[in-house]
Design an enzyme around this catalytic site. Sequence first.
Site, mmCIF file in Angstrom:
data_model
loop_
_atom_site.group_PDB
_atom_site.id
_atom_site.type_symbol
_atom_site.label_atom_id
_atom_site.label_comp_id
_atom_site.label_asym_id
_atom_site.label_seq_id
_atom_site.Cartn_x
_atom_site.Cartn_y
_atom_site.Cartn_z
ATOM 1 N N ARG A 55 0.889 -1.209 -0.314
ATOM 2 C CA ARG A 55 0.130 -0.098 -0.057
ATOM 3 C C ARG A 55 0.880 1.395 -0.009
ATOM 4 O O ARG A 55 2.092 1.120 0.241
ATOM 5 C CB ARG A 55 -0.934 0.022 1.237
ATOM 6 N N ALA A 57 0.914 5.082 -2.255
ATOM 7 C CA ALA A 57 0.693 5.581 -3.469
ATOM 8 C C ALA A 57 1.734 5.151 -4.539
ATOM 9 O O ALA A 57 1.772 4.417 -5.529
ATOM 10 C CB ALA A 57 0.592 6.913 -3.717
ATOM 11 N N ARG A 98 -7.073 -0.405 -7.201
ATOM 12 C CA ARG A 98 -7.620 0.837 -6.213
ATOM 13 C C ARG A 98 -7.818 2.113 -6.867
ATOM 14 O O ARG A 98 -6.958 2.317 -7.890
ATOM 15 C CB ARG A 98 -6.448 0.835 -5.030
ATOM 16 N N GLN A 201 -2.521 2.348 9.732
ATOM 17 C CA GLN A 201 -1.057 2.567 9.016
ATOM 18 C C GLN A 201 -0.149 3.417 10.125
ATOM 19 O O GLN A 201 1.137 2.832 9.994
ATOM 20 C CB GLN A 201 -1.222 3.322 7.980
ATOM 21 N N ASP A 242 -1.807 10.933 -2.408
ATOM 22 C CA ASP A 242 -2.357 9.800 -3.264
ATOM 23 C C ASP A 242 -2.620 10.556 -4.798
ATOM 24 O O ASP A 242 -2.573 9.882 -5.825
ATOM 25 C CB ASP A 242 -3.474 9.305 -2.532
ATOM 26 N N ASN A 252 -5.399 12.353 0.316
ATOM 27 C CA ASN A 252 -4.402 11.532 1.177
ATOM 28 C C ASN A 252 -5.358 10.868 2.287
ATOM 29 O O ASN A 252 -6.557 10.805 2.122
ATOM 30 C CB ASN A 252 -3.413 12.532 1.818
HETATM 31 O O1 MRU Z 1 -4.715 3.266 2.054
HETATM 32 P P1 MRU Z 1 -3.061 3.320 1.830
HETATM 33 O O2 MRU Z 1 -2.350 2.985 3.150
HETATM 34 O O3 MRU Z 1 -2.369 3.090 0.720
HETATM 35 O O4 MRU Z 1 -3.058 5.040 1.981
HETATM 36 C C1 MRU Z 1 -1.666 5.629 1.847
HETATM 37 C C2 MRU Z 1 -1.735 7.098 1.979
HETATM 38 O O5 MRU Z 1 -2.621 7.710 2.068
HETATM 39 C C3 MRU Z 1 -0.357 7.661 1.928
HETATM 40 O O6 MRU Z 1 -0.235 9.043 2.733
HETATM 41 C C4 MRU Z 1 -0.025 8.129 0.463
HETATM 42 O O7 MRU Z 1 -0.155 7.014 -0.350
HETATM 43 C C5 MRU Z 1 1.391 8.387 0.343
HETATM 44 S S1 MRU Z 1 2.311 7.246 0.566
HETATM 45 C C6 MRU Z 1 3.878 7.713 0.227
#
Ligand code: MRU
Length: 355
Positions: A55, A57, A98, A201, A242, A252
């Site tokens: 996970r 981005a 996604r 996370q 994201d 985000n």
């Molecule tokens: O649902 P996730 O864990 O994939 O969401 C991740 C985020 O929102 C991060 O802040 C974003 O992808 C930046 S990662 C460098």
Amino acid sequence: MDAASLARYDHIRPIRWTGDALELLDQRKLPFAVEYARCTNSDEVATAIRELTVRGAPAIGISAGWGVVLAAREIEAANGAEAASRLQPALERLDAARPTAVNLAWALARMRAALHVAGADWRNALEREARAIETEDLAANRAMGQAGASLIAPGSGVLTHCNTGSLATAGFGTALGVIRAGVAGERIARVFAGETRPWNQGARLTVWELQQDGIDATLIADAAASHLMKTGQVQWVVVGADRICANGDTANKIGTYQLALSAKHHGVKFMVVAPSTTVDLATPSGDAIEIELRDPAELLGHAGRRTVADGAQAWNPVFDVPPHELIAALVTERGVITQPDAPALRAVFGKPDAH
Ligand code: MRU
């Protein structure tokens, strides 16, 4: 900050290409089990993205690139253009994994573009492209780390959200890259991580990841963020992204919007850190972003155990979009934009990168 000092803070690699499989550090099992899941075809990669084995981005985009390399093993084609059309269904399945992080669609478009200029050597061209996406991401993160950290006054406290570190990228991280560089350069004295409900996370990944590099992060409940700001313990909120729209609105992880609002109220600065691969000039503003809705079960239970009364309902959007007016600094590998807006983004991203 020299490369050796930064390397001290850069140990984790979540994505490993073995030559015949993609190994992903399984983020569903962290922090108590450090295990790699093995994907040997592109549909396994799509499932890994959908189920959050991988996970973040940039990491999603990199994994999708390798997913295309795996899909290529299952087709025959005389040249790149023919391969592109045979691979289209696999690319679409990867793309559907996604919706919100633009890095996924961006990486797939880049793999497709590589095919269109490739001849009989298209398999090697795909592998080179996937490797380049990964290598460029790591380089971008290191550059952003330095640029972002230079904005932070020595002795500052920072709050971050979700996980934006090595686990979410090729390595080093975006917002966590700034935190790594800021700690290494003795600008950041205190790091706070929001737990990031419902998938945690921040609690499960960010705290563990920083521990691996010897950086202490203090966990807070998401609901404690405004109080943290009010008590003067943080001078910056530093987050990833994201999707960054043409006007600077930035999707985000859910909860980022309320952090940005609260930061404005408390005079705390709000920094977004993301590679240019997260910038999407084709999306005019945040209203046009598809926000991923995930299974309400993520909210209705914890660690697989139901915690909410049977029959209760939940709404589980997993991203939100702070408007650009709330962002003090947008840091990409192409530099820092203060007070990002449409003209500023167009000036930096409206033309191909000079590098
Ligand atoms: O649902 P996730 O864990 O994939 O969401 C991740 C985020 O929102 C991060 O802040 C974003 O992808 C930046 S990662 C460098």
